[in-house]
Scaffold this motif. Structure first.
Motif, PDB file in Angstrom:
ATOM      1  N   TYR A   1      -4.357   0.537   7.802  1.00  0.00           N
ATOM      2  CA  TYR A   1      -4.548  -0.647   8.649  1.00  0.00           C
ATOM      3  C   TYR A   1      -3.279  -1.473   8.859  1.00  0.00           C
ATOM      4  N   SER A   2      -2.118  -0.979   8.471  1.00  0.00           N
ATOM      5  CA  SER A   2      -0.887  -1.757   8.615  1.00  0.00           C
ATOM      6  C   SER A   2      -0.193  -1.445   9.933  1.00  0.00           C
TER       7      SER A   2
ATOM      8  N   SER B   1      -3.222  -3.307   5.302  1.00  0.00           N
ATOM      9  CA  SER B   1      -3.472  -4.402   6.237  1.00  0.00           C
ATOM     10  C   SER B   1      -2.315  -5.399   6.282  1.00  0.00           C
TER      11      SER B   1
ATOM     12  N   SER C   1       0.057  -5.950   0.201  1.00  0.00           N
ATOM     13  CA  SER C   1      -1.104  -5.901   1.106  1.00  0.00           C
ATOM     14  C   SER C   1      -1.430  -7.299   1.623  1.00  0.00           C
ATOM     15  N   PHE C   2      -1.963  -7.345   2.837  1.00  0.00           N
ATOM     16  CA  PHE C   2      -2.369  -8.589   3.482  1.00  0.00           C
ATOM     17  C   PHE C   2      -1.215  -9.583   3.593  1.00  0.00           C
TER      18      PHE C   2
ATOM     19  N   ALA D   1      -7.533 -10.357   9.604  1.00  0.00           N
ATOM     20  CA  ALA D   1      -7.179  -8.978   9.243  1.00  0.00           C
ATOM     21  C   ALA D   1      -8.373  -8.051   9.421  1.00  0.00           C
TER      22      ALA D   1
ATOM     23  N   ALA E   1      -8.728  -4.881  12.043  1.00  0.00           N
ATOM     24  CA  ALA E   1      -9.054  -3.549  11.530  1.00  0.00           C
ATOM     25  C   ALA E   1     -10.337  -3.026  12.159  1.00  0.00           C
TER      26      ALA E   1
ATOM     27  N   MET F   1     -11.879  -3.729   1.797  1.00  0.00           N
ATOM     28  CA  MET F   1     -10.734  -4.565   2.138  1.00  0.00           C
ATOM     29  C   MET F   1     -10.708  -5.827   1.289  1.00  0.00           C
TER      30      MET F   1
END
Length: 396
Positions: free
Chosen positions: A310-311, A328, A343-344, A361, A365, A384
């Motif tokens: 998801y990045s 993400s 992440s995030f 996010a 996604a 997630m």
């Protein structure tokens, strides 16, 4: 026939982050297939998973009165498969390094139990195991060859009919039904080329094997593929790519270089995104370790980008040698990005990074996945959320 369960070795799982944040170890793609697909094919059965609790709803474990547990990081070969399938009940197959390779029991077993109450059988033959993230691209060429041999032993290629496509060693090129190849150069002199079902190789693409592209994958016009590269199902790749693994459903559709790298699923690299895979002083590349929260020496001179599911990267993003991007992440801006982007994260090296709001996010996604007609709901949201919570605990 026993229930076949692919278990996560706890130590190896951490070493394979960020990819194992969102999948079991056996969900990793190396070669043409994922490790789980390889074992399902070798054992002629469906497989289930023993993995983290928060992943269990999507990747459940199914046991019975006869259970064969296999280390999910193992790449099967003919000899190892025979030993594993013939393992007696109450026995554990263990490497000379003490790694548990397989366990056969009447009852349920957990990897955390180790070999207690089990008889230990030593396995002294060579085998392939994906222990670190760099093994994914490092073992990819050999695994493409192994998977390819398995495929051609039971099936026939539909062949290439395009008069403007030139092939070297066409007998080492396998094409599935529905694939379209136009005015391209395919060179299988140094390794096989596998073209998956309904894949599209657009005009002017140049491919050097070993190479594999999965079902519904696309190579954009003029793509340059160097050896030991896998483009997973429903992924689109363009530009120049060398010794990389793209798990699936990810896009690098424009010009730019990607070398000695791994992209998870649902990633997107903007136009002219590039990565370095070799340091100017030719010393070993160091990579962020989730196990120690420090830089680990890969022992490799060539090592590029590791990007979790998801990045996304904005146009003209530059990644340095040995960069790790979590799940993400939205990264953009001028200059080389940080060597580890948790992440995030949202932002870039120049602007700085902040935490990617979870609601935003998740919405991005969800839209990314749903546009491909793939289900995405509460189970994925919970996964997630668990990754975010673990990331926040590491930051604090």
């Amino acid at each position: 026939m026993p229930s076949t369960i692919l278990f996560d070795d706890p130590k190896i799982r951490i070493q394979l982050l960020p990819f194992t944040y969102t999948r079991p170890v056996a969900g990793i793609r190396c070669g043409i297939h994922t490790l789980a697909e390889k074992w399902a094919d070798r054992c002629h059965t469906t497989v289930s998973f023993q993995t983290e609790t928060y992943l269990a709803a999507k990747f459940p474990e199914h046991t019975s009165g006869d259970n064969l547990y296999i280390n999910g990081a193992l790449c099967p070969d003919e000899h190892l498969t025979g030993i594993v399938k013939g393992l007696p009940h109450g026995n554990a197959l263990v490497s000379d390094k003490g790694e548990i390779l397989a366990v056969r029991t009447y009852d349920a077993w957990k990897a955390s139990e180790g070999t207690k109450s089990l008889s230990v059988v030593q396995y002294a033959e060579p085998f392939t195991m994906v222990r670190n993230v760099w093994d994914i691209f490092g073992q990819n060429g050999a695994q493409i060859k192994a998977d390819y041999e398995r495929i051609v032993s039971v099936r026939k290629s539909v062949g290439i009919n395009d008069p403007f496509t030139h092939c070297y060693k066409q007998e080492h090129i396998f094409v599935e039904e529905g694939a379209v190849i136009k005015a391209s150069i395919l060179n299988a002199e140094n390794g096989p080329i596998y073209i998956g079902k309904n894949a599209l190789i657009q005009e002017g693409s140049m491919i050097q094997g070993p190479f594999a592209i999965g079902e519904n994958g696309v190579l954009a016009q003029g793509t340059k593929i160097r050896p030991n590269t896998t483009v997973g199902p429903s992924s689109k790749v363009g530009g120049e790519v060398s010794n990389c693994v793209v798990f699936g459903y990810s896009n690098k559709g424009h010009d730019g270089y990607l070398g000695n790298s791994v992209l998870g699923e649902w990633c997107n690299l903007g136009a002219n995104t590039n990565n370095s895979n070799l340091k100017n002083d030719h010393t070993n590349v160091k990579l962020h370790s989730y196990a120690t929260n420090t830089l680990a020496d890969t022992g490799l001179i060539f090592c590029g980008l590791m990007m979790g599911d998801y990045s996304k990267a904005g146009i003209s993003t530059m990644f340095n040698t040995g960069t790790v991007v979590g799940v993400s992440v939205n990264v953009f801006g001028a200059g080389f990005q940080a060597k580890h982007i948790p992440s995030f994260s949202w932002g870039g090296a120049t602007e700085g990074y902040c935490e990617y709001r979870f609601d935003k996010a998740f919405a991005v996604a969800s839209d990314t996945v749903s546009r491909r007609g793939v289900p995405f709901g509460k189970i994925e949201e919970d996964i997630m959320s668990a990754v975010l919570q673990e990331t926040q605990s590491q930051r604090s």
